[in-house]
Write a protein that holds these residues in place. Structure first.
Motif, short mmCIF file in Angstrom:
data_model
loop_
_atom_site.label_atom_id
_atom_site.label_comp_id
_atom_site.label_asym_id
_atom_site.label_seq_id
_atom_site.Cartn_x
_atom_site.Cartn_y
_atom_site.Cartn_z
N ARG A 226 0.80 -1.22 0.14
CA ARG A 226 -0.07 0.03 0.13
C ARG A 226 0.85 1.40 -0.14
O ARG A 226 0.19 2.30 -0.19
N LYS A 227 2.24 1.07 0.31
CA LYS A 227 3.09 2.19 0.16
C LYS A 227 3.69 2.40 -1.04
O LYS A 227 3.87 1.55 -1.91
N THR A 228 4.37 3.54 -1.14
CA THR A 228 5.03 3.72 -2.45
C THR A 228 6.07 3.08 -2.51
O THR A 228 6.63 2.45 -1.22
N MET A 229 6.67 2.61 -3.68
CA MET A 229 8.20 1.88 -3.36
C MET A 229 9.14 2.58 -2.76
O MET A 229 10.02 1.96 -2.09
N ALA A 251 18.85 6.23 -6.81
CA ALA A 251 19.38 5.43 -8.15
C ALA A 251 18.34 5.28 -9.07
O ALA A 251 18.26 5.21 -10.37
N ALA A 252 17.12 4.78 -8.44
CA ALA A 252 16.13 4.17 -9.29
C ALA A 252 15.32 5.36 -9.92
O ALA A 252 14.82 5.13 -10.86
N GLY A 253 15.14 6.44 -9.27
CA GLY A 253 14.43 7.50 -10.06
C GLY A 253 13.09 7.73 -9.49
O GLY A 253 12.22 6.53 -9.12
N GLU A 254 12.49 8.71 -9.78
CA GLU A 254 11.11 9.19 -9.24
C GLU A 254 10.04 8.30 -9.65
O GLU A 254 9.10 7.93 -8.95
N GLU A 255 9.93 8.02 -10.98
CA GLU A 255 9.18 7.39 -11.69
C GLU A 255 8.71 6.06 -11.03
O GLU A 255 7.61 5.73 -10.96
N LEU A 256 9.63 5.17 -10.91
CA LEU A 256 9.66 3.95 -10.28
C LEU A 256 9.34 4.14 -8.67
O LEU A 256 8.38 3.39 -8.33
N MET A 257 9.87 4.94 -7.94
CA MET A 257 9.78 4.88 -6.78
C MET A 257 8.42 5.61 -6.29
O MET A 257 7.87 5.34 -5.15
#
Length: 282
Positions: A226-229, A251-257
């Protein structure tokens, strides 16, 4: 595969000869619908090697009989001593000919033989654990499962059913629900709907530095689905083993996180696992 089912053993007669009745408390629900039994071997992928089929949970042998009709050899794992003894007696000729081996024991504990494919009506209480003993072998599988479990195995990202099970099963195979099966097909009828799943082995279209670390990361993220990545990665280092989760997040970036685990494709989890190996101290 042979279409000759006329001489196949009658499942109700097998129950009578075995002198048993299914016991829901022991997760015993015998598949007795001839039509479903006859179809199961045919769900194996085309060009499946039928030299040695594995069946887990042989019961009274109704499915065993159908597998022997199409396979070179069959190995059955049956945990009930009385049923294992019945199978050896009922199929004495096949055992003597070396076409059937009956292993008495728990499928979660015995050493699995080498096999070319498996067709099984799994005990629902331990189906998850058995699936994840079978899937890493990367052999074709046709499995009778609880329908809800089957649908979660085959689920796509963004659907309510998609979860850790979907990612891990899909890592090893293309998973398809090929037939729903009603409770009336079993004796005694279970309290849930069932379904047949076909697993066709495949190599994933992504690379992993460490398969175990990938599985741990997926498990960790889905504990906080239920939480963001971003928060899931930071909050689950006790599961993932990450030493520096902030470095992975950056490193993963905002779109994925910004996504939640239920929206993340397996290839994206793989990218995250690679980043974890590079910067996260996993």
């Amino acid at each position: 595969m042979s279409d000759d089912t006329a001489a196949r053993r009658d499942p109700d007669a097998l129950l009578r000869r075995a002198g048993v009745r299914g016991d829901p408390d022991r997760d015993q629900h015998f598949l007795v619908d001839d039509r479903v039994l006859d179809r199961l071997p045919g769900y194996l992928p085309e060009r499946t090697d039928l030299a040695h089929l594995l069946e887990i949970g042989g019961g009274t042998g109704a499915l065993t009989d159908r597998l022997l009709a199409v396979a070179g050899r069959v190995t059955v794992i049956e945990r009930d001593p009385a049923l294992a003894a019945f199978l050896r007696e009922e199929f004495a000729r096949e055992v003597a000919d070396g076409r059937l081996a009956v292993i008495e024991g728990d499928a979660l504990e015995v050493d699995l033989p080498e096999f070319t494919a498996s067709v099984s009506n799994l005990p629902y209480g331990v189906s998850s654990e058995i699936c994840f003993r079978l899937l890493p072998r990367r052999r074709p599988l046709v499995l009778m499962l609880q329908r809800e479990f089957a649908e979660r195995m085959a689920a796509e990202p963004g659907t309510p059913e998609y979860g850790r099970l979907s990612v891990t099963a899909g890592h090893y195979a293309e998973v398809e629900v090929v037939e729903p099966v009603p409770p009336a097909a079993f004796e005694p009828p279970p309290a849930v709907e069932s379904a047949v799943v076909r697993c066709t082995p495949r190599e994933p279209d992504y690379e992993l530095p460490d398969e175990s670390a990938f599985m741990d990361l997926v498990r960790a993220c889905f504990t906080q689905r239920r939480k963001t990545m971003r928060n899931a990665v930071r909050n689950t280092v006790h599961i993932s083993g990450l030493a520096d989760p902030d470095a992975v997040v950056d490193a993963a970036g905002e779109e994925l996180m910004d996504k939640r685990a239920g929206q993340v494709r397996p290839a994206e989890f793989a990218r995250l696992a690679r980043l974890a190996a590079e910067v996260g101290g996993a």
